[in-house]
Structure formats: C-alpha cells, structure tokens
Design a protein around this motif. Structure first.
Motif, PDB file in Angstrom:
ATOM      1  N   MET A   1      92.597 -88.036  22.897  1.00  0.00           N
ATOM      2  CA  MET A   1      92.628 -86.590  22.809  1.00  0.00           C
ATOM      3  C   MET A   1      91.642 -86.011  23.829  1.00  0.00           C
ATOM      4  O   MET A   1      90.458 -86.320  23.809  1.00  0.00           O
ATOM      5  CB  MET A   1      92.219 -86.162  21.391  1.00  0.00           C
ATOM      6  CG  MET A   1      91.947 -84.676  21.269  1.00  0.00           C
ATOM      7  SD  MET A   1      91.496 -84.116  19.621  1.00  0.00           S
ATOM      8  CE  MET A   1      89.774 -84.537  19.540  1.00  0.00           C
ATOM      9  N   ALA A   2      92.128 -85.193  24.718  1.00  0.00           N
ATOM     10  CA  ALA A   2      91.275 -84.521  25.697  1.00  0.00           C
ATOM     11  C   ALA A   2      90.591 -83.336  25.011  1.00  0.00           C
ATOM     12  O   ALA A   2      91.217 -82.598  24.258  1.00  0.00           O
ATOM     13  CB  ALA A   2      92.102 -84.046  26.877  1.00  0.00           C
ATOM     14  N   ILE A   3      89.324 -83.208  25.274  1.00  0.00           N
ATOM     15  CA  ILE A   3      88.550 -82.111  24.686  1.00  0.00           C
ATOM     16  C   ILE A   3      88.230 -81.122  25.791  1.00  0.00           C
ATOM     17  O   ILE A   3      87.634 -81.493  26.808  1.00  0.00           O
ATOM     18  CB  ILE A   3      87.259 -82.633  24.026  1.00  0.00           C
ATOM     19  CG1 ILE A   3      87.600 -83.586  22.870  1.00  0.00           C
ATOM     20  CG2 ILE A   3      86.394 -81.482  23.537  1.00  0.00           C
ATOM     21  CD1 ILE A   3      86.403 -84.252  22.249  1.00  0.00           C
ATOM     22  N   HIS A   4      88.619 -79.872  25.587  1.00  0.00           N
ATOM     23  CA  HIS A   4      88.297 -78.828  26.564  1.00  0.00           C
ATOM     24  C   HIS A   4      86.830 -78.442  26.402  1.00  0.00           C
ATOM     25  O   HIS A   4      86.380 -78.105  25.306  1.00  0.00           O
ATOM     26  CB  HIS A   4      89.182 -77.598  26.370  1.00  0.00           C
ATOM     27  CG  HIS A   4      88.751 -76.449  27.228  1.00  0.00           C
ATOM     28  ND1 HIS A   4      88.892 -76.466  28.601  1.00  0.00           N
ATOM     29  CD2 HIS A   4      88.148 -75.280  26.915  1.00  0.00           C
ATOM     30  CE1 HIS A   4      88.397 -75.343  29.094  1.00  0.00           C
ATOM     31  NE2 HIS A   4      87.939 -74.608  28.091  1.00  0.00           N
ATOM     32  N   ILE A   5      86.102 -78.488  27.495  1.00  0.00           N
ATOM     33  CA  ILE A   5      84.688 -78.131  27.484  1.00  0.00           C
ATOM     34  C   ILE A   5      84.548 -76.823  28.262  1.00  0.00           C
ATOM     35  O   ILE A   5      84.707 -76.809  29.491  1.00  0.00           O
ATOM     36  CB  ILE A   5      83.831 -79.239  28.112  1.00  0.00           C
ATOM     37  CG1 ILE A   5      84.042 -80.548  27.345  1.00  0.00           C
ATOM     38  CG2 ILE A   5      82.360 -78.839  28.116  1.00  0.00           C
ATOM     39  CD1 ILE A   5      83.516 -81.773  28.047  1.00  0.00           C
ATOM     40  N   PRO A   6      84.262 -75.743  27.562  1.00  0.00           N
ATOM     41  CA  PRO A   6      84.143 -74.453  28.247  1.00  0.00           C
ATOM     42  C   PRO A   6      82.800 -74.308  28.956  1.00  0.00           C
ATOM     43  O   PRO A   6      81.869 -75.072  28.721  1.00  0.00           O
ATOM     44  CB  PRO A   6      84.257 -73.444  27.099  1.00  0.00           C
ATOM     45  CG  PRO A   6      83.705 -74.187  25.913  1.00  0.00           C
ATOM     46  CD  PRO A   6      84.076 -75.638  26.120  1.00  0.00           C
ATOM     47  N   GLU A   7      82.740 -73.315  29.831  1.00  0.00           N
ATOM     48  CA  GLU A   7      81.474 -72.938  30.450  1.00  0.00           C
ATOM     49  C   GLU A   7      80.857 -71.835  29.604  1.00  0.00           C
ATOM     50  O   GLU A   7      81.572 -71.030  29.002  1.00  0.00           O
ATOM     51  CB  GLU A   7      81.710 -72.423  31.870  1.00  0.00           C
ATOM     52  CG  GLU A   7      82.249 -73.491  32.799  1.00  0.00           C
ATOM     53  CD  GLU A   7      82.700 -72.927  34.131  1.00  0.00           C
ATOM     54  OE1 GLU A   7      82.184 -73.384  35.149  1.00  0.00           O
ATOM     55  OE2 GLU A   7      83.564 -72.026  34.134  1.00  0.00           O
ATOM     56  N   ALA A   8      79.545 -71.788  29.555  1.00  0.00           N
ATOM     57  CA  ALA A   8      78.861 -70.726  28.817  1.00  0.00           C
ATOM     58  C   ALA A   8      78.957 -69.423  29.608  1.00  0.00           C
ATOM     59  O   ALA A   8      78.914 -69.440  30.842  1.00  0.00           O
ATOM     60  CB  ALA A   8      77.394 -71.098  28.591  1.00  0.00           C
ATOM     61  N   PRO A   9      79.073 -68.300  28.917  1.00  0.00           N
ATOM     62  CA  PRO A   9      79.120 -67.010  29.619  1.00  0.00           C
ATOM     63  C   PRO A   9      77.893 -66.846  30.523  1.00  0.00           C
ATOM     64  O   PRO A   9      76.760 -67.095  30.115  1.00  0.00           O
ATOM     65  CB  PRO A   9      79.109 -65.986  28.485  1.00  0.00           C
ATOM     66  CG  PRO A   9      79.654 -66.730  27.299  1.00  0.00           C
ATOM     67  CD  PRO A   9      79.173 -68.155  27.471  1.00  0.00           C
ATOM     68  N   GLY A  10      78.163 -66.466  31.764  1.00  0.00           N
ATOM     69  CA  GLY A  10      77.081 -66.243  32.716  1.00  0.00           C
ATOM     70  C   GLY A  10      76.488 -67.497  33.332  1.00  0.00           C
ATOM     71  O   GLY A  10      75.543 -67.412  34.112  1.00  0.00           O
TER      72      GLY A  10
END
Length: 186
Positions: A1-10
């Motif tokens: 399962m691929a896990i999406h890793i978001p970027e933090a705002p800013g």
C-alpha cells in the motif's frame, strides 16, 4: 500500500520531475533501481543539494541496507532515535516496520516513552543499550563499552553509530520541514 505523504503548509520541498536537474534526476533513478526501490521522503528533501544527496544516499544505502546488522536491530535503533528527538513522522514510519518484525507492543511502548526496554537476544539488547546510552546519557560506561565490543565487535559498533547519526539527520530534516504524519485511514 502506497502512503501519500503531504507537504506541510508553507514548507514545500518536492521538486517536480520536470524541474529536476540532470544530477537530481540521475540520483532519483539510481535510488529507485537500488536496494530501497523507492525514494524516501528525506531524500526528496535532500535533492535540493545534489552533492549532499549523493553522499547521504551512499551512507544511507550502507548503514540502512548493506551493513551486517539485523532488520530488528535497525528498527529498534531507529525508534530510539525517533523517540529521543521526538520525530513524529520518523516514529510513525518505523513503528509500523518494527511491528512487522515482531517487536512487541510492550517493547515499542517502552521505546516511545524513552524507558529501559528489554530484548531477549543479547545482540539486540546490547545494540539497544548502546543507542540509548549514547543518546539519553551521552555517555558509555566501561561495562557497556566492553560488552558492546565483545558482543557486537568494533565494526558493528561503527555501523550502529552510523545508523544513529543517519536517523538523527533524517529526524532533523523531517522536523525542519514539519513533514506531517499521514492519515492512513483516509
């Protein structure tokens, strides 16, 4: 399962593939073809400095994949580092791996709380104690030093110290960019 890793705002860090320099793109291709088979989030960040990323990648491939230590020792050590530095993302990622390797819930809880943890295997116990002593006490008493050399050997101690250093660097990188813990339920 691929896990999406978001970027933090800013705190963006991702370099779109079409905007990568040739050295960045070449390194990504080598990493994907190497022992990891994926591009770790910290390496995505380090790509901003291709020369550093090259050196860090070689170091990470050695201590993370070629050094002759068990996967359990690696995960125990990484959890000691993540707990010490309070690196939420590093803890999240490696706690799952530790469970997959059979490190039990009680041991994981002790590691997270930075309390003394016990492991039945003397090599695992010694490696854990070395990591804990170096981070928590910044001291290696004579008994533990002698036991580490006897049980692990000088080469394995060097590899273990390298692993501690690598994951300290990873923790600092992830925390600088405030890489959020992904919502895997979503």
């Amino acid at each position: 399962m691929a896990i999406h890793i978001p970027e933090a705002p800013g705190r963006p860090f991702r370099i779109p593939p079409g905007e990568m320099s040739e050295p960045q793109s070449n390194l990504v291709q080598r990493i994907l073809a190497g022992p990891r088979k994926d591009l770790p989030i910290n390496m995505e960040i380090w790509l901003h400095s291709p020369a550093f990323a090259e050196v860090a990648n070689s170091f990470a491939e050695y201590v993370g994949h070629r050094a002759p230590m068990s996967k359990r020792i690696k995960e125990i050590t990484i959890l000691v580092v993540a707990a010490f530095w309070g690196s939420r993302f590093e803890w999240f990622w490696h706690e799952r791996l530790a469970r997959q390797l059979g490190i039990d819930e009680g041991q994981i809880a002790q590691l997270k709380e930075r309390q003394a943890a016990g492991f039945d295997d003397p090599v695992e116990q010694t490696a854990y104690e070395v990591a804990f002593a170096l981070l928590e006490r910044r001291d290696m008493d004579d008994e533990l030093h002698a036991r580490a050399v006897r049980i692990l050997g000088h080469a394995a101690v060097a590899d273990l110290i390298g692993l501690i250093g690598l994951y300290t660097m990873v923790a600092f990188t992830l925390d600088f960019y405030r890489v959020p813990v992904p919502d895997i339920a979503a």
